[in-house]
Design a protein around this motif. Structure first.
Motif, short mmCIF file in Angstrom:
data_model
loop_
_atom_site.label_atom_id
_atom_site.label_comp_id
_atom_site.label_asym_id
_atom_site.label_seq_id
_atom_site.Cartn_x
_atom_site.Cartn_y
_atom_site.Cartn_z
N ARG A 118 0.83 -1.20 0.00
CA ARG A 118 0.00 0.00 0.00
C ARG A 118 0.87 1.26 0.00
O ARG A 118 0.56 2.26 -0.66
CB ARG A 118 -0.90 -0.02 1.24
CG ARG A 118 -1.90 1.12 1.31
CD ARG A 118 -2.79 0.95 2.53
NE ARG A 118 -3.77 2.02 2.59
CZ ARG A 118 -3.52 3.22 3.12
NH1 ARG A 118 -2.34 3.48 3.64
NH2 ARG A 118 -4.45 4.15 3.14
N LYS A 168 -6.84 0.39 0.06
CA LYS A 168 -7.58 1.62 -0.21
C LYS A 168 -6.68 2.81 0.11
O LYS A 168 -6.24 2.98 1.24
CB LYS A 168 -8.85 1.68 0.63
CG LYS A 168 -9.80 2.78 0.21
CD LYS A 168 -11.09 2.67 1.02
CE LYS A 168 -12.09 3.74 0.63
NZ LYS A 168 -12.53 3.63 -0.75
N PHE A 222 -9.18 -2.13 7.44
CA PHE A 222 -9.94 -2.20 6.19
C PHE A 222 -9.19 -1.54 5.05
O PHE A 222 -9.13 -2.05 3.94
CB PHE A 222 -11.30 -1.52 6.38
CG PHE A 222 -12.08 -1.37 5.11
CD1 PHE A 222 -12.76 -2.44 4.55
CD2 PHE A 222 -12.13 -0.13 4.46
CE1 PHE A 222 -13.47 -2.29 3.36
CE2 PHE A 222 -12.84 0.02 3.29
CZ PHE A 222 -13.51 -1.06 2.73
N HIS A 223 -8.58 -0.35 5.31
CA HIS A 223 -7.82 0.34 4.28
C HIS A 223 -6.63 -0.49 3.82
O HIS A 223 -6.28 -0.48 2.63
CB HIS A 223 -7.32 1.70 4.79
CG HIS A 223 -8.41 2.68 5.05
ND1 HIS A 223 -8.53 3.36 6.24
CD2 HIS A 223 -9.46 3.09 4.29
CE1 HIS A 223 -9.58 4.15 6.20
NE2 HIS A 223 -10.16 4.01 5.02
N THR A 244 -7.85 -3.82 1.83
CA THR A 244 -8.42 -3.50 0.51
C THR A 244 -7.49 -2.63 -0.32
O THR A 244 -7.84 -2.26 -1.44
CB THR A 244 -9.76 -2.77 0.68
OG1 THR A 244 -9.55 -1.55 1.41
CG2 THR A 244 -10.76 -3.64 1.41
#
Length: 443
Positions: A37, A411, A405-406, A409
């Motif tokens: 990420r 995100k 969650f970030h 995913t």
């Protein structure tokens, strides 16, 4: 020496447990996702890959193994022990907290939260639920919280050492809006390590003969259990170089660890101090984060362009700039004899001699150093230098909590909002839109 062979057998069984346990692999996968990420964020901001996410994950795994060996040896000497219920409780607490913020995915937060929860359940001792909930309540009530908190203190000593040793190489540059809405550069340090531990577990059928007398809980039968732990360290800075910020933060983290260790050891002999130690574990860590953020607000940004020259935010590894020895925080003053004030001027100055460049760079003390190098086809158009932001950047990040969650995913940006630039732009270039991102950097 009769104890040697039985303990070697138990050690082998514990290592086998580590290999077949899912928790360690969960930790490694989460770390890989976090650094992937981070790579996506660097590409979005700078259109380059600063570091390999695979390399970062390998560093984290190797660093965690080294600290795991050291902490395991110290905890074995102290006689710190846990149970299977402790292991499951720690992981559940950490994952639940990570749904709030990813930096809560940390042993100290999980242990502190469990300590406070245990205190509340003991106060409400008349509450005896049934079924699975009742089993969970009894597991929490039976936790040896002083042992958990002692282990948390030891792990955070290790975390401070790892942050100091590996933090600079794993720091990631980013852009954000400053106090007056102007873009400034900074560094994000989200460091996570998978730490495999070997912990004593008291059992009636365990090995009773030890070559040492444990400081805690002596005289019991023991065996060994593999305990994979996830350690997390998170810092952002826009006012210091990453090395300096990590040096300051590591010292504070060591003081925090020492305070937690003292309260936890005192709680071993006087149980009412257990809830105090648990509060120190959680609130003390939050105090470090709060004070660091307050400090950043009061200090001036370090990665903004001076009146003359261009401030270097970062240098791409193995690039021409890295070979020349240009460092983050220095100022690119002259290129081929021309004083540069913008990326456009830098580009024009480099184009004056496409095969060779001469640079004058101002170091952190303001002293000039002179460099020269041939330029080859296919190399980075700015020699591998990532500049501090100017008024043409299209992306910036706004500090906001990053959750599990970030990470899972991948995100990065939750909302895009285009704004028309109103500050002056060179006549040769049209005003560039600014896109403000919400939610990729954790404070």
């Amino acid at each position: 020496m009769e104890w040697v062979w039985p303990w070697l057998t138990v050690l082998g069984e514990a290592m086998l447990q580590l290999l077949i346990q899912p928790f360690y692999y969960m930790a490694v996968i989460l770390i890989a996702l976090i650094y992937h990420r981070q790579l996506l964020q660097e590409r979005k901001l700078f259109h380059v890959r600063m570091q390999s996410s695979i390399t970062q994950a390998i560093r984290a795994v190797l660093g965690g193994i080294v600290i795991g060996v050291i902490v395991s040896m110290i905890s074995l000497f102290l006689g710190t022990y846990l149970t299977l219920g402790s292991l499951i409780s720690i992981w559940i607490a950490a994952l639940v907290l990570a749904l709030i913020r990813i930096r809560y995915l940390c042993f100290a937060y999980a242990a502190g939260a469990l300590g406070v929860l245990q205190f509340a359940l003991n106060v409400a001792s008349s509450w005896q639920p049934s079924g699975m909930l009742g089993q969970a309540v009894e597991t929490v009530r039976a936790l040896d919280m002083p042992a958990l908190l002692v282990l948390a203190a030891l792990l955070h000593f290790g975390e401070a050492i790892l942050a100091r040793m590996q933090g600079v190489s794993m720091a990631s540059p980013f852009l954000m809006e400053g106090k007056r809405g102007k873009l400034v550069g900074g560094y994000q340090m989200q460091l996570f390590w998978a730490v495999p531990l070997l912990i004593l577990v008291p059992t009636t059928g365990g090995i009773t003969e030890l070559a040492w007398t444990p400081l805690l809980h002596a005289g019991q039968g023991y065996t060994l259990m593999a305990l994979p732990i996830l350690l997390g360290f998170s810092e952002n800075t826009q006012s210091m170089l990453p090395g300096r910020k990590l040096q300051v933060s590591a010292k504070r983290l060591m003081l925090y660890s020492l305070a937690l260790l003292v309260f936890s050891l005192l709680a071993v002999w006087w149980s009412p101090l257990t809830v105090i130690a648990a509060l120190v574990a959680f609130a003390g860590h939050e105090l470090l984060v709060w004070y660091s953020a307050l400090e950043e607000q009061q200090l001036s940004p370090a990665f903004v362009h001076p009146q003359h020259g261009l401030k270097v935010l970062s240098v791409i590894p193995e690039s021409p700039a890295a070979e020349l020895g240009i460092e983050a925080g220095e100022t690119l003053y002259k290129v081929n004899g021309i004083l540069v004030h913008s990326p456009e001027e830098l580009h024009r100055a480099l184009r004056m001699n496409p095969a060779f460049c001469k640079l004058e760079v101002r170091n952190h003390q303001g002293e000039s150093k002179f460099m020269q190098r041939a330029i080859y086809e296919g190399e980075h158009h700015q020699l591998g230098v990532i500049m501090a932001p100017d008024k043409h950047e299209a992306w910036a990040v706004q500090p906001r909590p990053v959750t599990l969650f970030h990470v899972v995913t991948l995100k990065l940006f939750t909302r895009r909002k285009e704004q028309q630039r109103i500050d002056e732009a060179p006549l040769a270039l049209p005003p560039a839109p600014v896109v403000s991102d919400k939610g990729s950097v954790e404070m």
